[in-house]
Design an enzyme around this catalytic site. Sequence first.
Site, PDB file in Angstrom:
ATOM      1  CB  CYS A  38      45.356  72.221 -13.314  1.00 47.33           C
ATOM      2  SG  CYS A  38      44.275  72.494 -11.890  1.00 47.33           S
TER       3      CYS A  38
ATOM      4  CD  GLU B 147      41.544  79.414 -10.063  1.00 48.31           C
ATOM      5  OE1 GLU B 147      42.589  78.741  -9.880  1.00 48.31           O
ATOM      6  OE2 GLU B 147      41.193  80.335  -9.307  1.00 48.31           O
TER       7      GLU B 147
END
Length: 485
Positions: free
Chosen positions: A287, A253
């Site tokens: 993110c 991720e």
Amino acid sequence: MSYFSELARQYIDGEWRSGSGSWDIVDVDPYTGDKLAAITVATVAEVDLAYRAAERAQKGWAATNPYQRRQVFERVLRLVEEREPEIVEAIMAELGGTALKAGFELSLVRDVLRDCLHQSVAPEGRLLTSPAHGRENRLYRLPVGVVGVISPFNFPLFLALKAVAPALALGNGVVLKPHQETPVVGGGLIAKLFEDAGLPPGLLNVVITDIAEIGDSFIEHPVPKVISFTGSDKVGRHVASVAAGHFKRTVLELGGNSALIVLDDADVDHAVDAAVFSRFVHQGQVCMAANRVLVDRGIEAEFTEKFVAKVASLTVGDPRDPATHLGPLINPVQADALSAQVDQAIAAGATALLRGSRVGSLMGPVVLTGLAPDAPILRNELFGPVVLLVPFDGEDEAVRIANDTPFGLSGAVHTANVDRGVKVAQRIETGMIHVNGGTIADEPGVPFGGEKNSGVGRLNGEATVDAFTTVKWISIQHERAVFPF
């Protein structure tokens, strides 16, 4: 705070202990600069002890009835709810997170733990027909064994638990290496919650260390079969390369450069609200954050005026003050790097519609526009309170600009026409995108992950089962088989 005196240690094979390294990781409050704790780093020897402990404990855990395993997660969920005030304080102290951010993270944590109640009993076997006479084929879902988890500093409790909790629920052992900036919230606190919930010793281990001490040993160790990493694309590429060389699976991720697209028929006020939240929650250290806000030229002036005014109203300061919207970045180095990117963009011709002041790790919001199409800042992840306003003419140009980045994690499209929004969303090269919402979203039943440099694999729901289990084929010959010799 007691958490930092009690939990700033290694947790290996059910014991709290010091590392045997020759230097300390110093845990610091990013707002005050006060020292919270000093933790002697774990060495390669401690990494080995942790993995071997997980390997030993996992076999009995995998054989435990899944409904019994589920009871541990019920207790962890209760403990999180009971200890919420102390956890919020720890998030504020170690991360510089505001009350809003802490509440947001804890809501995600509760969702993960509730989902683990299902994940514990989720794996299902299958029976498949066989072309061979008298043969029965069975497919079993089994734990992979041991999972290594490397977690980040921005949402350390949630993003560690997102891998740790389901991996345990599915019958695996786990070794967790939290980020050096958040060793307690992202490491010791998690170990304490599971210890108090009755997880058998050895199943979850926490090693607080740095690659300067252990190199690639956390990834290369022969015990873990899966490495789950959340962090930058640069480090993720290295993790993937090392893991592949040792035939390990990875779940990555990684970073993002999300675009929030405002089409000409959008509700401008709603789009402004979504864009401000999507960019500035937790100081932009997310993110999925909307680095770029793309606005149709037909509504550019109205949107820009309202957007800049709302951003200018955000309060920067002490994360413990309920009125604060933006606390500090994780450390002054991050603030220095981000400020340098802003300086370079302005020197290259960008216009700062708003530029907040910078003091240490505190950085006021920055709104840039007038960027050249080839400006480097447009293509890179911005991990802080800086947003880029980019005008476009029509959907095709919006799609081209949104896709002009090596990342592909999240995004959003705002429009009065949902079908139009979906059609645009389908053209954006991301793993996730939201029509008339923000770019920041995560739900336990929906696959989460990115395209391009934003990662490999997915987590949540069935994707998590795929990530942390393996499929085993067992055939049964019910009638005597005929062999050719």
